[in-house]
Design a protein around this motif. Structure first.
Motif, PDB file in Angstrom:
ATOM      1  N   MET A   8       0.898  -1.190   0.028  1.00 33.82           N
ATOM      2  CA  MET A   8      -0.042  -0.007   0.187  1.00 33.82           C
ATOM      3  C   MET A   8       0.881   1.127   0.032  1.00 33.82           C
ATOM      4  SD  MET A   8      -3.314  -0.658   2.369  1.00 33.82           S
ATOM      5  CE  MET A   8      -3.074  -1.962   3.584  1.00 33.82           C
ATOM      6  N   GLN A   9       0.325   2.284  -0.559  1.00 32.40           N
ATOM      7  CA  GLN A   9       1.083   3.561  -0.513  1.00 32.40           C
ATOM      8  C   GLN A   9       1.192   4.456   0.658  1.00 32.40           C
ATOM      9  OE1 GLN A   9       0.970   6.316  -4.086  1.00 32.40           O
ATOM     10  NE2 GLN A   9      -0.809   4.748  -4.796  1.00 32.40           N
ATOM     11  N   GLY A  18     -11.747   1.157   2.925  1.00 33.78           N
ATOM     12  CA  GLY A  18     -11.469   0.409   1.872  1.00 33.78           C
ATOM     13  C   GLY A  18     -10.169  -0.260   1.601  1.00 33.78           C
ATOM     14  N   ASN A  19      -9.040   0.391   2.160  1.00 34.86           N
ATOM     15  CA  ASN A  19      -7.792  -0.174   2.070  1.00 34.86           C
ATOM     16  C   ASN A  19      -7.980  -1.403   3.331  1.00 34.86           C
ATOM     17  OD1 ASN A  19      -6.425   2.992   2.297  1.00 34.86           O
ATOM     18  ND2 ASN A  19      -6.385   1.865   0.493  1.00 34.86           N
ATOM     19  N   HIS A  44       6.064   4.415  -5.238  1.00 31.21           N
ATOM     20  CA  HIS A  44       5.022   4.659  -5.791  1.00 31.21           C
ATOM     21  C   HIS A  44       4.248   5.991  -5.176  1.00 31.21           C
ATOM     22  CE1 HIS A  44       4.677   0.390  -7.313  1.00 31.21           C
ATOM     23  NE2 HIS A  44       4.263   1.037  -8.241  1.00 31.21           N
ATOM     24  N   TYR A 128       4.059   4.128 -13.401  1.00 29.76           N
ATOM     25  CA  TYR A 128       3.739   3.222 -12.259  1.00 29.76           C
ATOM     26  C   TYR A 128       3.362   1.920 -12.072  1.00 29.76           C
ATOM     27  CZ  TYR A 128       0.439   3.434  -8.028  1.00 29.76           C
ATOM     28  OH  TYR A 128      -0.401   3.095  -6.827  1.00 29.76           O
ATOM     29  N   MET A 132       4.964  -1.438 -10.162  1.00 24.83           N
ATOM     30  CA  MET A 132       3.995  -2.236  -9.488  1.00 24.83           C
ATOM     31  C   MET A 132       4.442  -3.924  -9.948  1.00 24.83           C
ATOM     32  SD  MET A 132       0.243  -2.422  -8.567  1.00 24.83           S
ATOM     33  CE  MET A 132      -0.785  -3.830  -8.043  1.00 24.83           C
ATOM     34  N   ASP A 135       7.720  -4.932  -8.401  1.00 27.71           N
ATOM     35  CA  ASP A 135       7.640  -5.455  -7.028  1.00 27.71           C
ATOM     36  C   ASP A 135       7.117  -6.777  -6.982  1.00 27.71           C
ATOM     37  OD1 ASP A 135       7.743  -2.787  -6.378  1.00 27.71           O
ATOM     38  OD2 ASP A 135       5.429  -2.249  -6.183  1.00 27.71           O
ATOM     39  N   VAL A 146      -5.497  -7.957  -3.689  1.00 25.25           N
ATOM     40  CA  VAL A 146      -5.885  -6.637  -3.877  1.00 25.25           C
ATOM     41  C   VAL A 146      -7.160  -6.374  -3.835  1.00 25.25           C
ATOM     42  CG1 VAL A 146      -3.467  -5.942  -4.959  1.00 25.25           C
ATOM     43  CG2 VAL A 146      -5.223  -7.066  -6.257  1.00 25.25           C
ATOM     44  N   GLY A 147      -7.435  -4.960  -3.792  1.00 29.30           N
ATOM     45  CA  GLY A 147      -8.877  -4.612  -4.125  1.00 29.30           C
ATOM     46  C   GLY A 147      -9.018  -4.632  -5.633  1.00 29.30           C
ATOM     47  N   ASP A 149      -9.587  -2.012  -7.748  1.00 30.64           N
ATOM     48  CA  ASP A 149      -8.987  -1.152  -8.453  1.00 30.64           C
ATOM     49  C   ASP A 149      -7.678  -1.446  -9.180  1.00 30.64           C
ATOM     50  OD1 ASP A 149      -7.962  -1.108  -6.102  1.00 30.64           O
ATOM     51  OD2 ASP A 149      -7.829   1.154  -5.968  1.00 30.64           O
ATOM     52  N   GLN A 150      -7.201  -2.387  -8.395  1.00 29.94           N
ATOM     53  CA  GLN A 150      -5.519  -2.932  -8.944  1.00 29.94           C
ATOM     54  C   GLN A 150      -5.479  -4.130  -9.822  1.00 29.94           C
ATOM     55  OE1 GLN A 150      -2.878  -1.007  -8.029  1.00 29.94           O
ATOM     56  NE2 GLN A 150      -4.314   0.498  -7.077  1.00 29.94           N
ATOM     57  N   ALA A 184     -14.305  -5.974  -2.412  1.00 30.29           N
ATOM     58  CA  ALA A 184     -13.470  -5.623  -3.458  1.00 30.29           C
ATOM     59  C   ALA A 184     -13.410  -4.316  -3.741  1.00 30.29           C
ATOM     60  CB  ALA A 184     -13.498  -6.403  -4.507  1.00 30.29           C
ATOM     61  N   ILE A 186     -15.015  -0.749  -1.672  1.00 26.95           N
ATOM     62  CA  ILE A 186     -15.724  -0.047  -0.694  1.00 26.95           C
ATOM     63  C   ILE A 186     -16.127   1.549  -1.360  1.00 26.95           C
ATOM     64  CG2 ILE A 186     -15.760   0.741   1.690  1.00 26.95           C
ATOM     65  CD1 ILE A 186     -16.134  -2.254   1.647  1.00 26.95           C
ATOM     66  N   MET A 196     -14.443   4.681  -2.395  1.00 30.84           N
ATOM     67  CA  MET A 196     -13.789   5.418  -1.174  1.00 30.84           C
ATOM     68  C   MET A 196     -12.294   5.441  -1.395  1.00 30.84           C
ATOM     69  SD  MET A 196     -13.705   4.532   3.043  1.00 30.84           S
ATOM     70  CE  MET A 196     -15.409   4.570   3.295  1.00 30.84           C
TER      71      MET A 196
HETATM   72  P1  TYM Z   1      -3.268   1.730  -2.731  1.00 29.87           P
HETATM   73  O1  TYM Z   1      -2.194   2.355  -1.846  1.00 29.87           O
HETATM   74  O2  TYM Z   1      -4.123   2.810  -3.415  1.00 29.87           O
HETATM   75  O3  TYM Z   1      -4.447   0.977  -2.083  1.00 29.87           O
HETATM   76  C1  TYM Z   1      -4.086  -0.101  -1.052  1.00 29.87           C
HETATM   77  C2  TYM Z   1      -4.790  -1.228  -1.189  1.00 29.87           C
HETATM   78  O4  TYM Z   1      -6.173  -1.010  -0.909  1.00 29.87           O
HETATM   79  C3  TYM Z   1      -7.324  -1.147  -1.812  1.00 29.87           C
HETATM   80  N1  TYM Z   1      -8.420  -0.281  -1.883  1.00 29.87           N
HETATM   81  C4  TYM Z   1      -9.671  -0.542  -1.720  1.00 29.87           C
HETATM   82  N2  TYM Z   1     -10.205  -1.754  -1.572  1.00 29.87           N
HETATM   83  C5  TYM Z   1     -11.625  -1.788  -1.529  1.00 29.87           C
HETATM   84  N3  TYM Z   1     -12.284  -0.539  -1.695  1.00 29.87           N
HETATM   85  C6  TYM Z   1     -11.814   0.723  -1.736  1.00 29.87           C
HETATM   86  N4  TYM Z   1     -12.379   1.720  -1.852  1.00 29.87           N
HETATM   87  C7  TYM Z   1     -10.230   0.673  -2.027  1.00 29.87           C
HETATM   88  N5  TYM Z   1      -9.356   1.805  -2.083  1.00 29.87           N
HETATM   89  C8  TYM Z   1      -8.208   1.109  -2.123  1.00 29.87           C
HETATM   90  C9  TYM Z   1      -6.326  -1.341  -3.314  1.00 29.87           C
HETATM   91  O5  TYM Z   1      -6.996  -2.369  -4.302  1.00 29.87           O
HETATM   92  C10 TYM Z   1      -4.905  -1.878  -2.629  1.00 29.87           C
HETATM   93  O6  TYM Z   1      -5.123  -3.528  -2.662  1.00 29.87           O
HETATM   94  N6  TYM Z   1      -0.399   0.455  -6.738  1.00 29.87           N
HETATM   95  C11 TYM Z   1      -0.868  -0.124  -5.383  1.00 29.87           C
HETATM   96  C12 TYM Z   1       0.143  -0.415  -4.303  1.00 29.87           C
HETATM   97  C13 TYM Z   1       1.116  -1.673  -5.085  1.00 29.87           C
HETATM   98  C14 TYM Z   1       0.876  -2.982  -4.906  1.00 29.87           C
HETATM   99  C15 TYM Z   1       2.151  -3.433  -5.298  1.00 29.87           C
HETATM  100  C16 TYM Z   1      -0.080  -4.047  -4.508  1.00 29.87           C
HETATM  101  C17 TYM Z   1       2.588  -1.135  -5.472  1.00 29.87           C
HETATM  102  N7  TYM Z   1       2.839  -2.542  -5.677  1.00 29.87           N
HETATM  103  C18 TYM Z   1       2.460  -4.842  -5.555  1.00 29.87           C
HETATM  104  C19 TYM Z   1      -0.001  -5.055  -4.622  1.00 29.87           C
HETATM  105  C20 TYM Z   1       1.205  -5.555  -5.298  1.00 29.87           C
HETATM  106  C21 TYM Z   1      -1.913   0.959  -4.728  1.00 29.87           C
HETATM  107  O7  TYM Z   1      -1.528   2.103  -4.997  1.00 29.87           O
HETATM  108  O8  TYM Z   1      -2.483   0.713  -3.603  1.00 29.87           O
END
Ligand code: TYM
Length: 329
Positions: A8-9, A18-19, A44, A128, A132, A135, A146-147, A149-150, A184, A186, A196
């Motif tokens: 996570m960032q 959500g996270n 990131h 970006y 990832m 990583d 992951v959620g 969005d990823q 997945a 929120i 969110m």
């Molecule tokens: P990031 O930091 O934006 O979000 C971290 C994690 O939270 C999930 N997430 C959500 N899940 C459900 N509902 C929501 N509203 C919501 N908002 C965020 C995201 O899907 C994520 O799992 N690029 C990634 C970080 C990353 C990463 C990786 C993840 C970098 N390298 C390697 C997995 C593997 C990111 O910006 O997540």
């Protein structure tokens, strides 16, 4: 045990709900059945401007939230991305096999630049997803929780791994995304058609893990619902109520259908209070523990340094293998 990787960032002081539901809660449940690597992706985070002193604090705060949320740093490898040089190095190698058009199709980049325009975005924000991919591939990862969005970024990672293996010989494990059905995505409590997000315009719609419990409860009491007055899931017609049902389901580990039956005929006020109580019961101890851990930043730094060494051992071996396959070194 299968290798698991996620991150996570550290781009805000606190995680949001959500996270927590989309990522941290799943990580906690999966860590004992997998060999897990959880990173704090500071490289990131700097794809958009960050104040250096604030970023450093946010990295510690995020490490504390991982641990308080149930990640066991002696079983799983919890480390900071920039502490392991191989990430940026592999990112460069992978960028040479990524198509410009392919990278241009990433919807998150399009979303993130929708407001300010692509001209104003950094090249790092554009590349970006390749970082990832680096990583994930450095750790011979099989599963990536992951959620939703990823998901597209994990699909890109799979494509790059397959392409590389075909062109240069078997080098990478091809990973799979793991996405929870209910949590997945929120949504924002005030605009339940938007996910969110850390960068929401209205803070009342975002539930922060480190918010005071009273503030969290208040946000749920003023959550947007609808005028129908019945508690049932319907994403199109009742996004607010559906989101609250998903949240309650994630907090209580009970299926949405069971909650619909339990709350049939009850008013929204009673329902919202039940959701608020469940969220506060889950998050308040995580918040307390985070604050305790932050009392000893030196201990957190020591732990992150030790885990970065463990991570680098794995990552460096993969990087070496990759360079050799490409005819470098
Ligand atoms: P990031 O930091 O934006 O979000 C971290 C994690 O939270 C999930 N997430 C959500 N899940 C459900 N509902 C929501 N509203 C919501 N908002 C965020 C995201 O899907 C994520 O799992 N690029 C990634 C970080 C990353 C990463 C990786 C993840 C970098 N390298 C390697 C997995 C593997 C990111 O910006 O997540």
């Amino acid at each position: 045990k299968p290798r698991l990787y996620s991150g996570m960032q550290p781009s805000s002081g606190s995680l949001h709900l959500g996270n927590y539901i989309g990522a941290l809660q799943q990580w906690r449940r999966m860590q004992s059945d997998n060999e897990a690597f959880f990173s704090i992706v500071d490289l990131h985070a700097i794809t958009v401007p960050q104040a250096p002193g604030v970023l450093r604090e946010q990295v510690r705060t995020l490490a504390a939230q991982y641990i308080a949320g149930g990640i066991d740093p002696s079983a799983s490898c919890l480390y900071v991305q920039s502490h392991v040089a191989a990430h940026a190095q592999l990112q460069w190698l992978l960028s040479t096999i990524t198509g410009f058009g392919e990278a241009s199709r990433m919807t998150q980049f399009k979303d993130k630049t929708a407001k300010g325009g692509q001209e104003a975005a950094s090249v790092g924000l554009f590349t970006y997803p390749i970082l990832m991919a680096a990583d994930i591939l450095l750790y011979d990862t099989e599963v990536v929780p992951v959620g939703d969005d990823q998901k597209q970024h994990v699909e890109l990672t799979r494509d790059l791994a397959e392409r590389f293996n075909k062109r240069f010989g078997k080098t990478f494990v091809v990973p799979k995304p793991v996405i929870l059905a209910g949590g997945a995505r929120i949504y924002d409590l005030q605009s339940p058609e938007a996910k969110m997000s850390k960068s929401a315009d209205n803070d009342k719609g975002v539930v922060w893990l480190l918010d005071e419990p009273a503030r969290t409860a208040k946000k749920f009491r003023s959550a947007v619902t609808d005028t129908e007055g019945s508690i049932r899931a319907d994403r199109a017609e009742k996004p607010g109520v559906t989101n609250l049902l998903d949240i309650l389901s994630a907090m209580t580990d009970r299926p949405v259908a069971e909650l619909e039956t339990e709350f049939a005929g009850q008013g929204y006020g009673v329902f919202k209070t039940a959701v608020a109580d469940a969220v506060v019961a889950e998050l308040a101890p995580v918040r307390e523990r985070t604050l305790e851990l932050l009392d000893d930043p030196a201990e957190l730094d020591r732990l992150l340094a030790a885990n970065a060494e463990r991570a680098a051992e794995v990552a460096d071996a993969t990087l070496r293998r990759t360079m050799e396959a490409m005819g470098l070194r």
